[in-house]
Enzyme design. Structure first.
Site, short mmCIF file in Angstrom:
data_model
loop_
_atom_site.label_atom_id
_atom_site.label_comp_id
_atom_site.label_asym_id
_atom_site.label_seq_id
_atom_site.Cartn_x
_atom_site.Cartn_y
_atom_site.Cartn_z
N GLY A 28 0.83 -1.22 0.12
CA GLY A 28 0.03 0.15 0.04
C GLY A 28 0.95 1.36 0.11
N ARG A 273 -14.79 0.60 -0.20
CA ARG A 273 -14.94 -0.32 0.88
C ARG A 273 -16.52 -0.20 1.06
NH1 ARG A 273 -14.35 1.09 5.14
NH2 ARG A 273 -13.45 3.10 4.97
N LEU A 376 -8.67 7.98 -2.17
CA LEU A 376 -7.33 7.79 -2.86
C LEU A 376 -7.95 7.13 -4.27
CD1 LEU A 376 -4.92 6.41 -0.30
CD2 LEU A 376 -4.87 8.65 -1.52
N VAL A 377 -8.99 6.70 -4.46
CA VAL A 377 -9.65 6.03 -5.57
C VAL A 377 -9.46 7.04 -6.83
CG1 VAL A 377 -11.39 5.13 -6.56
CG2 VAL A 377 -10.78 4.41 -4.51
N ALA A 378 -10.00 8.43 -6.44
CA ALA A 378 -10.01 9.35 -7.51
C ALA A 378 -8.66 9.81 -7.89
CB ALA A 378 -10.72 10.65 -6.64
N ASP A 496 9.71 43.39 31.49
CA ASP A 496 8.47 43.62 31.53
C ASP A 496 7.98 43.88 32.79
OD1 ASP A 496 5.51 42.91 30.96
OD2 ASP A 496 5.89 40.88 31.95
N ASP A 498 3.97 43.44 34.88
CA ASP A 498 3.12 42.42 35.37
C ASP A 498 3.76 41.05 35.21
OD1 ASP A 498 0.89 44.02 36.50
OD2 ASP A 498 1.01 44.76 34.43
N ASP A 675 6.96 37.29 30.75
CA ASP A 675 6.16 36.23 31.37
C ASP A 675 4.96 35.98 30.21
OD1 ASP A 675 4.56 38.49 32.16
OD2 ASP A 675 3.27 36.96 33.09
C1 GDG Z 1 -9.30 6.28 4.70
C2 GDG Z 1 -9.92 7.68 4.45
C3 GDG Z 1 -8.10 8.59 2.77
C4 GDG Z 1 -10.18 -0.62 -2.65
N1 GDG Z 1 -10.80 -1.55 -3.12
C5 GDG Z 1 -9.95 -2.36 -3.46
C6 GDG Z 1 -8.62 -1.88 -3.44
N2 GDG Z 1 -9.01 -0.37 -2.70
C7 GDG Z 1 -8.08 0.53 -2.36
C8 GDG Z 1 -8.13 1.68 -3.19
C9 GDG Z 1 -7.41 2.82 -2.54
C10 GDG Z 1 -7.84 2.40 -1.11
O1 GDG Z 1 -8.24 0.92 -1.15
C11 GDG Z 1 -9.06 3.09 -0.52
O2 GDG Z 1 -8.64 4.32 -0.11
P1 GDG Z 1 -9.69 5.55 0.19
O3 GDG Z 1 -8.79 6.56 0.12
O4 GDG Z 1 -10.52 5.50 -1.09
O5 GDG Z 1 -10.78 5.23 1.28
P2 GDG Z 1 -10.45 4.45 2.85
O6 GDG Z 1 -10.25 3.11 2.76
O7 GDG Z 1 -11.77 4.88 3.52
O8 GDG Z 1 -9.31 5.29 3.55
C12 GDG Z 1 -9.68 8.17 3.12
C13 GDG Z 1 -7.35 7.52 3.25
O9 GDG Z 1 -7.73 6.65 4.48
C14 GDG Z 1 -5.71 7.53 3.21
O10 GDG Z 1 -5.71 8.78 4.02
O11 GDG Z 1 -8.22 8.90 1.64
O12 GDG Z 1 -10.48 9.37 3.08
O13 GDG Z 1 -11.28 7.31 4.68
O14 GDG Z 1 -6.04 2.71 -2.43
O15 GDG Z 1 -7.18 1.40 -4.30
N3 GDG Z 1 -7.48 -2.19 -3.98
C15 GDG Z 1 -7.53 -3.41 -4.52
N4 GDG Z 1 -8.62 -4.08 -4.79
C16 GDG Z 1 -10.07 -3.61 -4.09
O16 GDG Z 1 -10.92 -4.27 -4.32
N5 GDG Z 1 -6.35 -3.82 -5.10
#
Ligand code: GDG
Length: 728
Positions: A28, A273, A376-378, A496, A498, A675
């Site tokens: 990761g 998730r 992070l997906v975005a 100073d 007080d 102080d």
């Molecule tokens: C928390 C915060 C913050 C998901 N499904 C699969 C898969 N993933 C990976 C994605 C991504 C990660 O899991 C999900 O990251 P997110 O950022 O979208 O969300 P959270 O798990 O809620 O994470 C969030 C993050 O921490 C980091 O600070 O961005 O806001 O809630 O990397 O790719 N990866 C694979 N298969 C899947 O089915 N291989």
């Protein structure tokens, strides 16, 4: 020196399947980034986290994984772990911090388990900690940990990063008081408290100010043992890993398979998730709306929805799953037909290559969390589109929306809007797709997860390094100091009033200089090698009345007035805001009868030292916030002092007035005593070799030395006096 990273999950999982043991090491973003930083800076890395395997399994297998860093598992009792993780972390903190107060199921036993687990982890850190190590604590499971580690090691370098949002005050205050205090004190144990966005940082600082009464200066909170810097550190991804994956052989094969399967149909894709914060229901409803509003798209589009099992033991997650599946069934039943299934759904994770194949097959990524720290997906979707094809629809409630400016942003609660944006995105010209993706990729390439980790760890080192190292002015240090004083030819003493020369009294007019203070000042100023100044927040009438007969210089109103031979204002014009401030403060005097307002020429102060402690504190928090909003865009500074809230002209500044009028570079020995916060403005300027500063009392300071009380200051000044006699 090493980096000790702490997170709930270890980047290693050991699972027993029948007779075989399966070890999976996480690749990761977080693990890769910290590892890369530790390699670059040539320091070792140790990871502390809660084990999802038992002790025996660990002992038997601990040498069977690729050892690029040490792993220190914490073994928690099953019940404790459940109460810590499910009952408090995920059913209270996760829900509340994502603005789902009605989902919060607070219990005292959950909170106790949370505290106990934090303590066990603190003990583990203590057992491996060596001076010089950096401890980097991650996320909402360990909000109490920075303070606990600091208690063991007051001088440790501690960083804390929150991966989820920090809620605003109105939401945070819902927690029971003891939990609120535990959390804020806990985070304040760190040198750096990092959040994904400035919004979250501001929410945190506001909660600290309102609940703990600790003010900040430029997001820096001063405490006795150390300072805490709050700041925004948006997490990112390993850009190249996602970008390069486009050309991986297996990814290409999987992508071809998907394309073949869906033919001409456009693909909308999402992966999360299964969590109520991810806005999955909203997304489904919006997709249905899209098909209703734009029926020409029926049979021409398919929505691939990947949901990954998460926290299944928690009731709310089970409920959400049923709700989502009902919705999918309903939409597919109503909208689809025997030739076409609008939503293709899987409740299983996919491996990395499949994930990339899906990202790179999708015409639109639809990401609609109702609240998300970052998402992070975005970022991954954007990075993986080496072909510069596809469109990203992103909720404005995700931290990522603050950075990915070329995304199509949506309000996840507005189904109609999402439907329209889907329509727009599916029809987007290739040129526009490329332009948007290219800009976002350029940003992500630069702002990747390696930069994030380096920035955070460097900031932690830096804040720690610049932290107060004020030495007690005793013993050898004191002798050395007196020696330098004696040897100097042209000395400048800045004092100073007080809290430095006199102790605080119930009312300011009662705090007058005693005979001993007057004599000491008279003696010190009698020596021609000495120039003595009083640098005070008091008004000039008071200083003139009590000290005017002495041969000393005086600065009144925190730098607003100066007297060398005659009193002169440093600021011109009348402060127009004064009457308004007096009116506001007078309201607080009416409801807090023992408090009073002190009116100066360039400032107004509300003193609440005589009010019942709790009442005074609460009223002061309210007044502080009110003034901050009211005085916006006026040339003022608001000081949250010791039982006083003061509004003063920004030019009434001890540092600036001394710099422009007194510190003229002719002195070969300069010493300032003070102080409170306004004295720090002066201390910060005294950085030369022969310039010294002495903080009186506790608290973090820019001063080089420290004396504990007014009595200690007077005793020290007497010693300076003696050395003069000795000289003669
Ligand atoms: C928390 C915060 C913050 C998901 N499904 C699969 C898969 N993933 C990976 C994605 C991504 C990660 O899991 C999900 O990251 P997110 O950022 O979208 O969300 P959270 O798990 O809620 O994470 C969030 C993050 O921490 C980091 O600070 O961005 O806001 O809630 O990397 O790719 N990866 C694979 N298969 C899947 O089915 N291989």
């Amino acid at each position: 020196m090493k980096i000790i990273t702490v997170s709930y999950r270890l980047p290693l999982s050991i699972k027993k399947q029948k007779q075989k043991v399966k070890i999976t090491q996480s690749s990761g973003g977080l693990a890769t980034a910290i590892l890369s930083y530790s390699e670059k800076s040539n320091v070792n890395l140790t990871w502390v986290g809660v084990a999802d395997f038992d002790k025996t399994t660990w002992e038997e297998n601990k040498d069977r994984y690729e050892k690029n860093f040490e792993i220190e598992p914490v073994f928690l009792d099953k019940q404790l772990n459940r109460q810590f993780y499910n009952v408090f972390s995920n059913s209270v903190l996760w829900a509340l911090f994502h603005y789902f107060p009605s989902f919060v199921e607070y219990t005292d036993y959950g909170f106790e388990a949370y505290k106990a687990a934090n303590e066990i982890v603190a003990e583990k850190i203590n057992s491996i900690y060596e001076p010089g190590d950096i401890v980097w604590i991650h996320d909402y499971h360990f909000l109490g940990l920075p303070k606990l580690v600091r208690e063991y090691h007051p001088d440790a370098k501690i960083g804390f990063f929150l991966h989820i949002p920090f809620p605003n005050f109105e939401i945070f205050r819902i927690l029971p008081n003891k939990a609120k205090k535990y959390i804020l004190e806990g985070i304040l144990g760190s040198n750096v408290a990092g959040f994904h966005t400035w919004d979250n940082t501001i929410h945190f600082t506001e909660c600290v100010e309102k609940i703990m009464g600790i003010p900040h200066k430029n997001f820096l909170f001063s405490q006795d043992s150390h300072r805490t810097k709050a700041g925004s550190f948006p997490i990112s991804i390993d850009f190249n890993k996602f970008y390069d994956a486009f050309d991986k052989e297996r990814v290409i094969a999987l992508r071809d398979e998907i394309k073949e399967l869906y033919g001409d149909k456009k693909i909308i894709f999402s992966v999360d998730r299964l969590d109520y914060t991810k806005g999955i229901t909203n997304r489904l409803n919006a997709f249905e709306k899209f098909l209703q509003k734009y029926p020409e798209w029926k049979e021409k589009v398919v929505f691939l929805l990947v949901l990954v099992p998460s926290r299944e033991e928690i009731k709310k997650y089970g409920e959400r799953k049923r709700m989502i599946e009902l919705n999918i069934g309903r939409i597919n039943g109503n909208m689809g037909n025997y030739k076409w299934t609008p939503i293709v759904y899987q409740y299983q994770s996919v491996d990395f290559d499949k994930l990339i194949a899906l990202y790179t097959s999708a015409d639109v990524a639809l990401i609609s969390p109702v609240r998300d720290g970052m998402n992070l997906v975005a970022k991954e979707y954007v990075a993986s589109r080496k072909d510069l094809r596809g469109a990203l629809i992103l909720s404005s409630m995700a931290g990522a929306a603050k950075e990915l400016k070329e995304a199509i942003t949506i309000n996840p609660f507005d189904a109609e809007m999402i439907a329209d944006k889907l329509y727009y995105s599916l029809n987007m010209e290739e040129e526009e797709q490329a332009r948007r993706l290219e800009r976002m990729q350029r940003y992500l390439q630069k702002h990747d997860v390696f930069r994030w980790a380096s920035r955070f760890l460097e900031e932690t080192e830096d804040i720690h390094k610049r932290d107060s190292k004020a030495k007690a002015l005793h013993g050898e240090e004191r002798d050395l100091f007196l020696q330098k004083f004696e040897n100097a030819e042209k000395r400048l003493l800045l004092l100073d009033f007080d809290g430095t020369l006199v102790n605080l009294q119930a009312r300011p007019e009662m705090a007058v200089p005693g005979q001993d203070v007057l004599e000491t000042l008279a003696h010190l100023s009698a020596d021609t090698k000495n120039e003595v100044w009083i640098v005070s927040g008091r008004n000039r009438e008071f200083l003139q009345e009590h000290l005017g007969h002495l041969n000393i210089g005086m600065i009144a109103e925190h730098g607003g007035y100066i007297k060398n031979t005659e009193w002169e204002p440093v600021i011109t014009g009348t402060p127009e805001w004064k009457e308004q401030v007096i009116d506001i403060m007078q309201d607080y005097v009416d409801t807090n009868v023992e408090s009073f307002v002190e009116v100066k020429e360039f400032g107004v102060a509300w003193h609440y030292r005589n009010v019942d402690e709790k009442q005074g504190f609460n009223a002061s928090r309210e007044l502080l916030m009110l003034l901050k909003n009211y005085m916006h865009n006026t040339p003022t500074q608001i000081i949250d002092g010791n039982k006083v809230i003061e509004v003063k002209h920004y030019m009434a500044h001890k540092g600036t007035t001394c710099k422009n009028n007194v510190l003229c570079g002719e002195h070969d020995f300069v010493i300032a005593f003070g102080d409170d916060k306004t004295d720090e403005d002066l201390f910060e300027l005294l950085t030369g070799e022969n310039e010294y500063s002495v903080k009186v009392g506790k608290g973090n300071t820019a001063a080089r030395y420290r004396l504990e009380s007014v009595e200690e200051v007077l005793a020290f000044l007497k010693e300076l006096e003696k050395s003069l006699e000795f000289e003669k």
